[in-house]
Design an enzyme around this catalytic site. Sequence first.
Site, PDB file in Angstrom:
ATOM      1  N   HIS A 401       0.829  -1.457  -0.012  1.00  0.00           N
ATOM      2  CA  HIS A 401      -0.360  -0.083  -0.070  1.00  0.00           C
ATOM      3  C   HIS A 401       0.823   1.191   0.035  1.00  0.00           C
ATOM      4  CE1 HIS A 401      -3.880   1.668  -0.072  1.00  0.00           C
ATOM      5  NE2 HIS A 401      -3.973   1.427   1.481  1.00  0.00           N
ATOM      6  N   ASP A 405      -2.051   1.896  -4.834  1.00  0.00           N
ATOM      7  CA  ASP A 405      -3.391   2.678  -4.132  1.00  0.00           C
ATOM      8  C   ASP A 405      -3.794   1.877  -4.239  1.00  0.00           C
ATOM      9  OD1 ASP A 405      -2.009   4.822  -3.298  1.00  0.00           O
ATOM     10  OD2 ASP A 405      -2.379   6.157  -5.448  1.00  0.00           O
TER      11      ASP A 405
END
Length: 430
Positions: A401, A405
Site C-alpha cells: 500500500h 493505491d
Amino acid sequence: MAERIIKLPDVGEGVAEAELVEWHVQVGDVVQEDMVLAAVMTGKATVEIPSPVEGEVTFRHGEVGDVIATGTVILKIKVAGQDAPDEHDEPESKPEPAVAVEPMQERMAPEPAAVETPPPPKPVEKPRAPAAPRAEGDRPLASPAVRLRAREAGIDLRQVTPTGPAGRITHEDLDAFLERGSGKTVGAGLQPNTSIQEVKVVGLRRRIAQKMALAKSRIPHITYVEEVDMTALEELRARLNAQPGGAQNKDRPKLTILPFLMRAMVKAIGEQPGINAHFDDEAGVIRQFGAVHIGVAAQTPAGLVVPVVRHAEARDIFDCAREVARLSDAAKNGTAQSEELSGSTITISSLGAMGGIVSTPVINHPEVAIVGVNKLAIRPHWDGTQFVPRKMMNLSSSFDHRVIDGWDAAVFVQRLKTLLETPALIFVEE
C-alpha cells in the site's frame, strides 16, 4: 592408519559460510566412499557433502542449525590400510624405550606362587526407591540412548517413573513401563498430556520465517478479494487437454489454471507496469521491470519455496505449463538451482483444492503484489433471472500500500477477472 580431514567446502555463489541443516553420520559410524555425510544450505539451495574415502568417523563438528564458515573442519575419518599418515594426520606416538635385560647370574630364584584369597562377597544392593515425581512441565532426566528408545517406542518420558540417581530414567524403568502396558489401566479414562516438544527452527524453515517477518514488518499490506466465474475457462481447458496427440502437440503438457492466469497477468501488467516492480525501501526507489518473472509458491517436504518462471511475457500457454511442471518437480525433489528460486517480479500463491474461500497472501519482499488463487467450486450464480450452477473461484490478492493505491489494486484484479471470464481475450494480440 591415517586420518582424513574434511572441511566445509566452498559451495559457490561467493558465500563465506553456510548453515548446517542435516547430519547423516555420527562419531563411530563406518562410512563408504561417496556416502552423503552432511547437508548445508546457502540461500535456498541445499548442498550435500559426500565422503571422499571409506573409514570410521572419529570427529564431528557443529550441530544442525549452526552457521559454519567455509574451510572449517567438520569431520575426521580414520582410514584403514594406509601405513603413512597424510599431511593432516596426527603424529604417531613415539615407541617406549626398551627395558634392559638383567644378567642371568644376578637373577634370583622364583618365589613360590602366593595363594590367592577369594575376594569378600559383594554386599547385596538394596533396590532403589522410586524418585519423587518431577514437577509438571519439568524436562525428565534420561540419557540420549534412553530418549532415543522412548522416542522410537512412542513413549512420553513424563509418564515413566524414574528410579535412577537424581530422578534419572533408566532402561529398566522403560522395561517396567512397557510391562505395565504403558501405565494405562482399563477404565482409567482420558489422561492429561503435559508433554512439550521443542522443535529447532533451522534450514529452509528459518529462511521462510525470516523472509515472512521481513515482509510483514516492512510492507503495509492491502488485500483485495474478487469472485471470478471460471466456467468458460474450464470448458476451454478441458477441450485443449482432450485434443489428440500428434506430431505437433505430442509433447504438450496438461493444462492447469495457472498458465491461463499467468498469461492474464502478463496482459494486465502491460496496462499497469507499476504492479510488476520491486520497492527498494532503503533507497526509496521503485524498479519497474519489463520482464515478467512470475514466482509460483510451491509446498515441498522441506517447506515453502518459490520457483520462478522467467520471461512469462515471451511464453505461450503450453510453454508456461511446461515450465511450471518442470520447476515444481525440481523444487519437490530438491534439485532446483539457486537461480531458479530467486529473481521473481510478481508471485502467484495457490493451494489448489486446499485454497479455501479467502486468503491473505504475504507479499514476497521486495515485490509489490501477489495474486492468491482460492478453491474452485460450483456455486449458485444469479444470471439476472435465476440461479444457475457455475464454476466459481476467488482471487485474493495483496499489494504494497506504500506504492499501490487501493484503486489501482482494484483495477488490476478486475482486469484479471475480465480476462479469465472471457478466456478468448487472453489469446488476442493487441
